[in-house]
Enzyme design. Structure first.
Site, PDB file in Angstrom:
ATOM      1  N   GLU A 200       1.070  -1.368   0.631  1.00  0.00           N
ATOM      2  CA  GLU A 200      -0.235   0.075   0.161  1.00  0.00           C
ATOM      3  C   GLU A 200       1.344   1.115  -0.234  1.00  0.00           C
ATOM      4  O   GLU A 200       1.618   1.541   0.111  1.00  0.00           O
ATOM      5  CB  GLU A 200      -0.702  -0.109   1.317  1.00  0.00           C
ATOM      6  N   HIS A 235       0.814   0.630  16.596  1.00  0.00           N
ATOM      7  CA  HIS A 235      -0.214   0.342  15.270  1.00  0.00           C
ATOM      8  C   HIS A 235      -1.714   0.066  16.457  1.00  0.00           C
ATOM      9  O   HIS A 235      -2.446  -0.658  15.639  1.00  0.00           O
ATOM     10  CB  HIS A 235       0.003  -0.172  14.773  1.00  0.00           C
ATOM     11  N   ARG A 292     -16.943  -8.057  13.626  1.00  0.00           N
ATOM     12  CA  ARG A 292     -17.491  -8.287  15.572  1.00  0.00           C
ATOM     13  C   ARG A 292     -18.131  -6.817  15.880  1.00  0.00           C
ATOM     14  O   ARG A 292     -17.472  -5.161  15.530  1.00  0.00           O
ATOM     15  CB  ARG A 292     -16.491  -8.637  16.274  1.00  0.00           C
TER      16      ARG A 292
HETATM   17  P1  ADP Z   1      -4.349  -5.010  11.703  1.00  0.00           P
HETATM   18  O1  ADP Z   1      -4.989  -5.130  11.212  1.00  0.00           O
HETATM   19  O2  ADP Z   1      -3.135  -5.293  12.164  1.00  0.00           O
HETATM   20  O3  ADP Z   1      -4.871  -4.029  12.654  1.00  0.00           O
HETATM   21  P2  ADP Z   1      -4.687  -2.142   9.664  1.00  0.00           P
HETATM   22  O4  ADP Z   1      -4.542  -2.520   8.584  1.00  0.00           O
HETATM   23  O5  ADP Z   1      -5.480  -2.139  10.687  1.00  0.00           O
HETATM   24  O6  ADP Z   1      -3.696  -3.606  10.488  1.00  0.00           O
HETATM   25  O7  ADP Z   1      -3.881  -0.698  10.678  1.00  0.00           O
HETATM   26  C1  ADP Z   1      -3.401  -0.857  11.390  1.00  0.00           C
HETATM   27  C2  ADP Z   1      -2.749   0.511  11.350  1.00  0.00           C
HETATM   28  O8  ADP Z   1      -1.622   0.794  10.682  1.00  0.00           O
HETATM   29  C3  ADP Z   1      -4.119   2.054  11.646  1.00  0.00           C
HETATM   30  O9  ADP Z   1      -4.595   2.492  12.108  1.00  0.00           O
HETATM   31  C4  ADP Z   1      -3.026   2.636  10.571  1.00  0.00           C
HETATM   32  O10 ADP Z   1      -1.991   3.758  11.971  1.00  0.00           O
HETATM   33  C5  ADP Z   1      -1.546   1.786  10.213  1.00  0.00           C
HETATM   34  N1  ADP Z   1      -1.806   2.068   8.675  1.00  0.00           N
HETATM   35  C6  ADP Z   1      -2.271   0.962   7.888  1.00  0.00           C
HETATM   36  N2  ADP Z   1      -2.274   1.903   6.581  1.00  0.00           N
HETATM   37  C7  ADP Z   1      -1.643   2.384   6.415  1.00  0.00           C
HETATM   38  C8  ADP Z   1      -1.802   2.844   5.462  1.00  0.00           C
HETATM   39  N3  ADP Z   1      -1.343   2.992   4.142  1.00  0.00           N
HETATM   40  N4  ADP Z   1      -0.590   4.417   5.647  1.00  0.00           N
HETATM   41  C9  ADP Z   1      -0.317   4.509   6.766  1.00  0.00           C
HETATM   42  N5  ADP Z   1      -0.088   4.168   8.154  1.00  0.00           N
HETATM   43  C10 ADP Z   1      -1.248   2.548   7.882  1.00  0.00           C
END
Ligand code: ADP
Length: 681
Positions: A200, A235, A292
């Site tokens: 991404e 995160h 959920r």
């Molecule tokens: P998980 O399922 O492990 O929680 P997520 O896809 O929900 O992972 O992402 C968790 C966090 O990572 C997000 O809340 C954000 O802080 C960061 N994040 C995810 N994707 C991006 C991105 N493309 N650019 C910047 N930060 C990101």
């Protein structure tokens, strides 16, 4: 509506589900592991079934045992909570096969959203905006690197099966891509058993904004607005709020409608959350859907006035959604802080131990200002009580603190007040860190993005200031008060034990009063790296205490179970002091300070612990003997009282045992180090 449900979870979410079920007259069955036999969630439910050993894979992840418990207890439905089996399609299927309702979406919807890559493909078709990137099947390193090069750096690699912040790598330059990919795949295979990744565009300074959706089995789907969960560490969410600061109505509607489209695309039923990542300019992109209830659902409940667990139960029972989209509205502002047993100063490492002292703000009477009809509210969702353990087996969450105010500044002020009222002794927590975070300039100004904590290290992780003189006064007076309370108890025992009553005997008084003299005592407290010297002089009423330049006169206004009110040179000082071994925890107003105090008398006894003998810590006189030969005593029981250096000292049992022989009588003078009695474990 169901008449009985099983809650396949533990901790605060199990307690929270049980509370709604009780309100609706639905009976509940708890399941518990060995470690949780005495847990709060078990006590709150109507029935409980053991499901195995402490490790979650032996208990809370055992589909077979949970289904068996549901069958055995006649539960009609299972609420999975969050974590554990809540997003496990096999569990949803196993429930269906057993004729039990899974309180969640259909297994097919869990499957569809289970892979980040597959979910993105679906969302693309449904017209939901995606972060630019590649989420297809091809996994050759050269191909992925080429995709990243074309996108432009930085990029983010994510494990397709990932979750909980695991399996993610930020890649800053093309040269670093191969190594980062290899390490991401390694973590993905070891954490999720699947090394598929997606690439991404990495957004700089993004916000995490998620939409709560709810669908029923009759084709209705609504959104219950957004939550801003941008404040994260590694995160992982730390503070959540609703509504998102700065959200305009059109964008809210656009995000809400995109989330509903996402849910409809997978035939969703029940509570779900569509997570978006948003740029500072407001552009938003789909990240993933959590199928959920979320940890942070209470902030949505606070601003909508709805009970989402009640909605879940009704929808799972086949009812239509309680409200239409046009009947839902946002009222006020809510914040949630996750109180964890973890050490912010050590990279948020979890800490374990017993909650030896636990006090949370009062959810009912706590309000801002003096107006009792003020609507501000504090809610605490917790799965633990004082005395419980935070074990290494599960998530180290102690509680969620949720506040509601009429607007964001009011909610913020209430949160900081509520955090100041949280007291935990027994393990390290993030409470002080949360308080600094809530009070920090960027958070107060709603200058939010996922890098907020990292960017504000200096303000959020300050070097601890030395304890104030007020804190030192509270600690000292708590110590001497505890001492005189102990001595009063011993005197009582003495009066019961012996015919020669000491009541009224001026030599048995413990107030520190001395004829023709002022008693001065020196204390040394450890305060971080400092040694703080204190001189306490006993006066006929109160004390004089010198810990800084000028001595202060101190009166004890009141003292109730560690809660002290002092008058220090005319100003009032309040605080709670919890004495935990050598640590003195002082909670006063805004701060929690830990001081160390080594009691020389206590240590004199300890040195003898292994020898089976008890010796005089200093030369003195035996003033009372509280035991007889052959008495069985428990650890800490007072055995005899000596007077030395003008103070009374109690010799206590170093452990459980039996008194074999007394070597002195009351009134005897003893030398330093003399053996006083023979004690057998
Ligand atoms: P998980 O399922 O492990 O929680 P997520 O896809 O929900 O992972 O992402 C968790 C966090 O990572 C997000 O809340 C954000 O802080 C960061 N994040 C995810 N994707 C991006 C991105 N493309 N650019 C910047 N930060 C990101």
């Amino acid at each position: 509506m169901f008449t009985k449900i099983l809650i396949a979870n533990r901790g605060e979410i199990a307690c929270r589900v049980a509370a709604t079920a009780r309100r609706l007259g639905v009976k509940t069955v708890a399941v518990y592991s060995e470690a949780d036999a005495g847990a709060r969630h078990v006590a709150l439910c109507d029935e409980a079934a053991p499901i195995g050993a402490s490790a979650s894979k032996e208990s809370y992840l055992r589909i077979d045992r949970i289904i068996a418990a549901a069958k055995a207890t006649g539960a009609q439905a299972i609420h999975p909570g969050y974590g554990f089996l809540s997003e496990n399609a096999s569990f949803a299927r196993a429930c269906a096969e057993a004729g039990i309702v899974f309180i969640g979406p259909p297994a097919s919807a869990i499957d569809a959203m289970g892979s980040k890559s597959a979910a993105k493909t679906l969302m693309e078709k449904a017209g939901v905006p995606l972060v630019p990137g590649y989420h297809g099947e091809r996994q050759e390193p050269e191909f992925l690197q080429d995709a990243a090069d074309r996108m432009g750096y930085p990029v983010l690699l994510k494990a397709s099966a990932g979750g909980g912040g695991k399996g993610m790598r930020i890649v800053e330059r093309s040269d670093d891509f191969k190594a980062a990919l290899a390490s991401c795949k390694r973590e993905a295979i070891s954490s999720f058993g699947d090394d598929k990744v997606l690439v991404e565009k990495y957004l700089t300074r993004p916000r995490h904004i998620e939409i709560q959706v709810f669908a029923d089995s009759h084709g209705n789907c609504v959104y219950l607005f957004e939550r801003d969960c941008s404040v994260q560490r590694r995160h992982q969410k730390v503070l959540e709020e609703a509504p998102a600061p700065g959200m305009r109505d059109e964008r809210r509607r656009a995000m809400g409608e995109a989330a509903v489209a996402a849910a409809k695309a997978v035939g969703y039923v029940g509570a779900g959350t569509v997570e978006f990542i948003a740029n500072q300019d407001g552009a938003f992109y789909f990240m993933e859907m959590n199928t959920r209830l979320q940890v942070e659902h209470p902030v949505t409940e606070m601003i909508t006035g709805q009970d989402l667990v009640e909605w879940q139960l009704r929808v799972a029972g086949g009812a239509t959604l309680p409200l239409r989209q046009d009947q839902l509205a946002i009222r006020g502002h809510a914040l949630e802080a996750r109180i964890y047993a973890e050490n912010p100063d050590n990279n948020f490492l979890p800490s374990t131990g017993h909650l030896r002292h636990l006090r949370m703000p009062d959810a009912v009477t706590f309000s801002l200002g003096d107006n009792p009809s003020h609507p501000a509210a504090v809610r605490i969702d917790s799965g633990v009580r004082a005395g419980d353990a935070i074990s290494p087996f599960y998530d180290p969450m102690i509680a969620k603190l949720i506040v509601w105010g009429r607007d964001r500044p009011e909610a913020l002020a209430l949160m900081s007040k509520a955090l100041a009222a949280c007291q935990v002794v027994g393990l390290v927590t993030n409470i002080a860190f949360l308080k600094r975070l809530v009070e920090s300039d960027p958070f107060a100004a709603a200058d939010l993005d996922t890098g907020l904590i990292e960017r504000n290290q200096a303000a959020l992780f300050p070097v601890a200031a030395p304890a104030s003189n007020d804190v030192i006064a509270l600690a000292t007076i708590a110590l001497v008060s505890a001492e005189s309370r102990r001595q009063a108890q011993q005197l009582q025992q003495l009066q019961k034990a012996g015919p020669a009553s000491l009541a009224g005997d001026p030599w048995a008084q413990t107030s520190g009063w001395r004829m023709n003299a002022v008693l001065d005592r020196a204390f040394v407290f450890g305060d971080g790296d400092l040694a703080r010297e204190v001189m306490l002089s006993y006066l006929p009423h109160g004390w004089q205490l010198q810990s800084g330049a000028a001595p202060a006169s101190i009166d004890l206004v009141s003292h109730d179970a560690g809660d002290l009110v002092l008058r220090c040179d005319g100003h009032i000082v309040r605080g709670t002091v919890v004495i935990d071994g050598e640590d003195l925890h002082v909670f006063s107003g805004e701060r929690h300070v830990v001081l160390q105090y080594k009691d020389p008398m206590v240590h004199a006894g300890e040195a003898e612990e292994t020898g089976g003998r008890l010796t005089a810590p200093m030369p003195g006189k035996i003033v009372a003997i509280l035991v007889k030969p052959n008495d069985s005593v428990l650890k800490g029981a007072p055995l005899l009282i000596m007077e030395a250096m003008k103070m009374e000292h109690t010799i206590t049992a170093p452990r459980d045992g039996v008194i074999e022989e007394l070597l002195y009588a009351t009134g005897d003078q003893v030398d330093d180090g003399a053996q006083l009695l023979v004690f057998k474990s």
